[in-house]
Every structure is written in C-alpha cells, then in structure tokens.
Design a protein around this motif. Structure first.
Motif, PDB file in Angstrom:
ATOM      1  N   ILE A 182       0.829  -1.217   0.000  1.00 24.63           N
ATOM      2  CA  ILE A 182       0.000   0.000   0.000  1.00 24.63           C
ATOM      3  C   ILE A 182       0.859   1.260   0.000  1.00 24.63           C
ATOM      4  O   ILE A 182       0.363   2.363   0.247  1.00 24.63           O
ATOM      5  CB  ILE A 182      -0.958   0.023   1.209  1.00 24.63           C
ATOM      6  N   GLY A 183       2.144   1.101  -0.317  1.00 22.20           N
ATOM      7  CA  GLY A 183       3.023   2.250  -0.447  1.00 22.20           C
ATOM      8  C   GLY A 183       3.706   2.636   0.856  1.00 22.20           C
ATOM      9  O   GLY A 183       3.614   1.936   1.872  1.00 22.20           O
ATOM     10  N   ASP A 184       4.408   3.756   0.785  1.00 23.42           N
ATOM     11  CA  ASP A 184       5.158   4.265   1.929  1.00 23.42           C
ATOM     12  C   ASP A 184       4.217   5.048   2.843  1.00 23.42           C
ATOM     13  O   ASP A 184       3.656   6.067   2.441  1.00 23.42           O
ATOM     14  CB  ASP A 184       6.296   5.164   1.437  1.00 23.42           C
ATOM     15  N   ILE A 185       4.029   4.571   4.058  1.00 21.74           N
ATOM     16  CA  ILE A 185       3.098   5.218   4.983  1.00 21.74           C
ATOM     17  C   ILE A 185       3.714   6.505   5.523  1.00 21.74           C
ATOM     18  O   ILE A 185       4.792   6.495   6.122  1.00 21.74           O
ATOM     19  CB  ILE A 185       2.738   4.286   6.153  1.00 21.74           C
ATOM     20  N   LYS A 186       3.030   7.620   5.302  1.00 22.71           N
ATOM     21  CA  LYS A 186       3.511   8.925   5.752  1.00 22.71           C
ATOM     22  C   LYS A 186       2.840   9.381   7.040  1.00 22.71           C
ATOM     23  O   LYS A 186       3.428  10.127   7.828  1.00 22.71           O
ATOM     24  CB  LYS A 186       3.257   9.970   4.664  1.00 22.71           C
ATOM     25  N   ALA A 187       1.609   8.971   7.254  1.00 25.49           N
ATOM     26  CA  ALA A 187       0.875   9.418   8.431  1.00 25.49           C
ATOM     27  C   ALA A 187      -0.187   8.389   8.800  1.00 25.49           C
ATOM     28  O   ALA A 187      -0.691   7.659   7.943  1.00 25.49           O
ATOM     29  CB  ALA A 187       0.221  10.779   8.178  1.00 25.49           C
ATOM     30  N   VAL A 188      -0.501   8.331  10.070  1.00 19.76           N
ATOM     31  CA  VAL A 188      -1.555   7.456  10.576  1.00 19.76           C
ATOM     32  C   VAL A 188      -2.514   8.311  11.394  1.00 19.76           C
ATOM     33  O   VAL A 188      -2.090   9.050  12.283  1.00 19.76           O
ATOM     34  CB  VAL A 188      -0.987   6.335  11.455  1.00 19.76           C
ATOM     35  N   ARG A 189      -3.795   8.256  11.082  1.00 18.62           N
ATOM     36  CA  ARG A 189      -4.795   9.034  11.805  1.00 18.62           C
ATOM     37  C   ARG A 189      -5.630   8.109  12.691  1.00 18.62           C
ATOM     38  O   ARG A 189      -6.056   7.047  12.252  1.00 18.62           O
ATOM     39  CB  ARG A 189      -5.707   9.786  10.834  1.00 18.62           C
ATOM     40  N   LEU A 190      -5.837   8.524  13.912  1.00 17.93           N
ATOM     41  CA  LEU A 190      -6.615   7.762  14.871  1.00 17.93           C
ATOM     42  C   LEU A 190      -7.793   8.596  15.347  1.00 17.93           C
ATOM     43  O   LEU A 190      -7.715   9.821  15.407  1.00 17.93           O
ATOM     44  CB  LEU A 190      -5.754   7.374  16.079  1.00 17.93           C
ATOM     45  N   TRP A 191      -8.887   7.924  15.696  1.00 18.43           N
ATOM     46  CA  TRP A 191     -10.025   8.635  16.260  1.00 18.43           C
ATOM     47  C   TRP A 191     -10.768   7.723  17.222  1.00 18.43           C
ATOM     48  O   TRP A 191     -10.606   6.512  17.212  1.00 18.43           O
ATOM     49  CB  TRP A 191     -10.956   9.129  15.152  1.00 18.43           C
ATOM     50  N   LYS A 192     -11.558   8.339  18.063  1.00 16.53           N
ATOM     51  CA  LYS A 192     -12.321   7.601  19.062  1.00 16.53           C
ATOM     52  C   LYS A 192     -13.778   8.043  18.991  1.00 16.53           C
ATOM     53  O   LYS A 192     -14.062   9.245  18.952  1.00 16.53           O
ATOM     54  CB  LYS A 192     -11.772   7.856  20.466  1.00 16.53           C
ATOM     55  N   THR A 193     -14.671   7.090  18.967  1.00 10.94           N
ATOM     56  CA  THR A 193     -16.091   7.417  18.965  1.00 10.94           C
ATOM     57  C   THR A 193     -16.618   7.478  20.401  1.00 10.94           C
ATOM     58  O   THR A 193     -16.013   6.929  21.322  1.00 10.94           O
ATOM     59  CB  THR A 193     -16.892   6.357  18.192  1.00 10.94           C
ATOM     60  N   GLY A 194     -17.727   8.131  20.591  1.00 11.63           N
ATOM     61  CA  GLY A 194     -18.345   8.188  21.913  1.00 11.63           C
ATOM     62  C   GLY A 194     -17.709   9.222  22.807  1.00 11.63           C
ATOM     63  O   GLY A 194     -16.746   9.906  22.436  1.00 11.63           O
ATOM     64  N   ASP A 195     -18.241   9.348  24.013  1.00 13.48           N
ATOM     65  CA  ASP A 195     -17.747  10.341  24.954  1.00 13.48           C
ATOM     66  C   ASP A 195     -17.962   9.825  26.369  1.00 13.48           C
ATOM     67  O   ASP A 195     -18.720   8.884  26.598  1.00 13.48           O
ATOM     68  CB  ASP A 195     -18.483  11.677  24.750  1.00 13.48           C
ATOM     69  N   THR A 196     -17.290  10.459  27.319  1.00 14.48           N
ATOM     70  CA  THR A 196     -17.432  10.087  28.719  1.00 14.48           C
ATOM     71  C   THR A 196     -18.767  10.592  29.256  1.00 14.48           C
ATOM     72  O   THR A 196     -19.083  11.776  29.102  1.00 14.48           O
ATOM     73  CB  THR A 196     -16.288  10.696  29.543  1.00 14.48           C
ATOM     74  N   PRO A 197     -19.551   9.745  29.886  1.00 13.72           N
ATOM     75  CA  PRO A 197     -20.832  10.207  30.431  1.00 13.72           C
ATOM     76  C   PRO A 197     -20.638  11.141  31.609  1.00 13.72           C
ATOM     77  O   PRO A 197     -19.669  11.032  32.360  1.00 13.72           O
ATOM     78  CB  PRO A 197     -21.518   8.908  30.865  1.00 13.72           C
ATOM     79  N   ASP A 198     -21.548  12.076  31.754  1.00 11.12           N
ATOM     80  CA  ASP A 198     -21.506  13.016  32.872  1.00 11.12           C
ATOM     81  C   ASP A 198     -22.316  12.434  34.022  1.00 11.12           C
ATOM     82  O   ASP A 198     -23.549  12.401  33.978  1.00 11.12           O
ATOM     83  CB  ASP A 198     -22.071  14.373  32.438  1.00 11.12           C
ATOM     84  N   LEU A 199     -21.633  11.972  35.066  1.00 16.93           N
ATOM     85  CA  LEU A 199     -22.303  11.383  36.220  1.00 16.93           C
ATOM     86  C   LEU A 199     -22.485  12.388  37.353  1.00 16.93           C
ATOM     87  O   LEU A 199     -22.920  12.027  38.447  1.00 16.93           O
ATOM     88  CB  LEU A 199     -21.511  10.174  36.720  1.00 16.93           C
ATOM     89  N   GLY A 200     -22.125  13.640  37.067  1.00 11.79           N
ATOM     90  CA  GLY A 200     -22.350  14.685  38.044  1.00 11.79           C
ATOM     91  C   GLY A 200     -21.462  14.557  39.269  1.00 11.79           C
ATOM     92  O   GLY A 200     -20.342  14.055  39.200  1.00 11.79           O
TER      93      GLY A 200
END
Length: 260
Positions: A182-200
């Motif tokens: 797949i060629g020479d890898i120049k960059a890797v992008r990461l992401w995360k879905t969802g969020d931390t719930p607010d439990l007050g």
C-alpha cells in the motif's frame, strides 16, 4: 516443578488461542494432566468474566480460582466457572493474596480496577505465577517499569490483554504495511467514537455489606464510597485515584506494597 516449554509458551499465545477457539472448534482436544495449566481469575466482573469464558474454553486450562472483593461478583463468577467446567473444582477468594499463596496455581489473570494492576502482577511474579493482565498495563509509566523489572527478576511471563491485536484482522494490517503493497506510509490518523458520560457529583453512601471497599481502594488514597465511582465507572472520575508521589506506588499500612 518447573513448567514445560509448552506450559511456558501458553501464556504468550493465550490471547490468540482464546479468541481462536470459538472460530476453530477442532482445537478442542484432551490434554495430558502434565500439560494442564491451573488458572485463577482476579477481578471477575466485566472483562474478568470475559477472561473466564475464554480461558475455561481452552483445553489446556483448568479454572481453579475466582477472586473478587465484591461478594455478588464472586458468587456470579463461581457459578459461571462451575457451569463452564463442571468437572473442575474451583475455589472462591475475596483477597487476591490468598490466591497467590496457592502453590498449585500456575497463572493468574487480572481484571481489577487500574490502580491495582501493577501490584497484583508484581506480587504474582514474586509468587511464581505467570500473568495475563488487562489493559491499561498500569496506572503510570513508573509502575510499568517496575512491572518489567519484577517480571525479569523472577523469570515470569506476562501478556497484556489487548485481545483485538491477537486476531487475523490486525495481523493482516501489519502484513500489508510491512510488505509495502500500500506504499510508503507517511501518516496514521486515529479517532475515538463516543464520549465520557456526565455522572455529576453524586453523594457518598454507606458501603454495602457485599463489598470490601477498603480492599477495592487498595493502594489508592482513601475515598468515601460513592456507587457511581465504583467498579467500571471509576474511570469517569479521573482525579479520584491520583497518586500523591509522582506516579509512584503509595505506601499503605494495611497492605504489603512492592517497590515502596
């Protein structure tokens, strides 16, 4: 008696084996008693139950111990272990140190709250056990470094429970990158879905009779019991178990600490 090569190699391959067993039923086979690993699970709710399911379905494993500071979790884990392996005698513990005293236990898995990971692993190494530890590896970089020194000192085996990395999907990604297809890898992008719930900011409550809150806290600074900050949800309150000494293990008069 020192474990054989097969027994020593088992823990290194257990993540792949555990995940592959349900995919490849032909792996199920009888195993000689001399090649059987006796495993105890420390921390049995959530991922600890997943550990129990995976290991109990491996032909090389007898699940002989279940440990949890919450009696409700412990009872549930014992019932599940007996259902999965009805011919194996399994014993319940509410203190992981009692597990480590058992000379006939070869391997422990650890799925406790994060602030216990390093302590459990290092004491297990000292007690002659190999360890399958759940992520995160430890509470801090310093703890991880101590774990490595302890593992090497006692010549034990440790595997981190990043199960998805043991499957063919991730192995294929590595092959594609290393082959250059797949060629020479120049960059890797990461992401995360969802969020931390607010439990007050929930109020403190009396500790329920089925929970050893003092042992649950262990090496962490003392905090009043709040149900929303216990078990899995504690991760949503990042300041609750902050170390007081530069990420180092905090001494605690009620427990035997390592490296303090």
């Amino acid at each position: 008696m020192q474990p054989s090569i097969k027994r020593r190699e088992f823990i290194k391959k257990s993540g792949l084996g555990a995940l592959g067993l349900s995919t490849f039923p032909y792996l199920s086979r009888s195993v000689a008693p001399s090649d059987t690993l006796r495993v105890a699970h420390i921390g049995i709710n959530g991922m600890g139950t997943a550990h129990l399911n995976w290991f109990a379905n491996l032909p090389e494993v007898d699940v002989v111990g279940i440990c949890d500071v919450d009696e409700l979790h412990l009872s549930k884990g014992l019932a599940k272990a007996r259902e999965l392996q009805p011919d194996v005698k399994v014993k319940g513990y509410n203190d992981f140190r009692r597990v480590l005293e058992q000379q006939d236990i070869d391997v422990i898995t650890c799925a406790t709250p994060d602030h216990w990971h390093a302590q459990v692993a290092m004491l297990a190494f000292e007690a002659g056990k190999d360890v399958y530890g759940e992520k995160p590896l430890a509470y801090s970089v310093k703890e991880g470094q101590q774990m490595l020194k302890s593992m090497e000192k006692h010549n034990k085996v440790f595997q981190l429970g990043t199960q998805i990395h043991a499957t063919d999907n991730y192995h294929r990604v590595v092959e594609l990158i290393q082959s250059g297809v797949i060629g020479d890898i120049k960059a890797v992008r990461l992401w995360k879905t969802g969020d931390t719930p607010d439990l007050g900011n929930p109020p403190k409550q009396p500790v329920p009779n089925h929970l050893n809150w003092d042992m649950w806290l262990g090496p962490a600074p003392y905090a009043d019991y709040v149900p929303e900050r216990c078990h899995f949800n504690f991760r949503y309150f990042s300041g609750l178990f902050r170390r007081h000494v530069s990420g180092f293990l905090v001494p605690h008069s009620r427990y035997r600490m390592v490296g303090c």
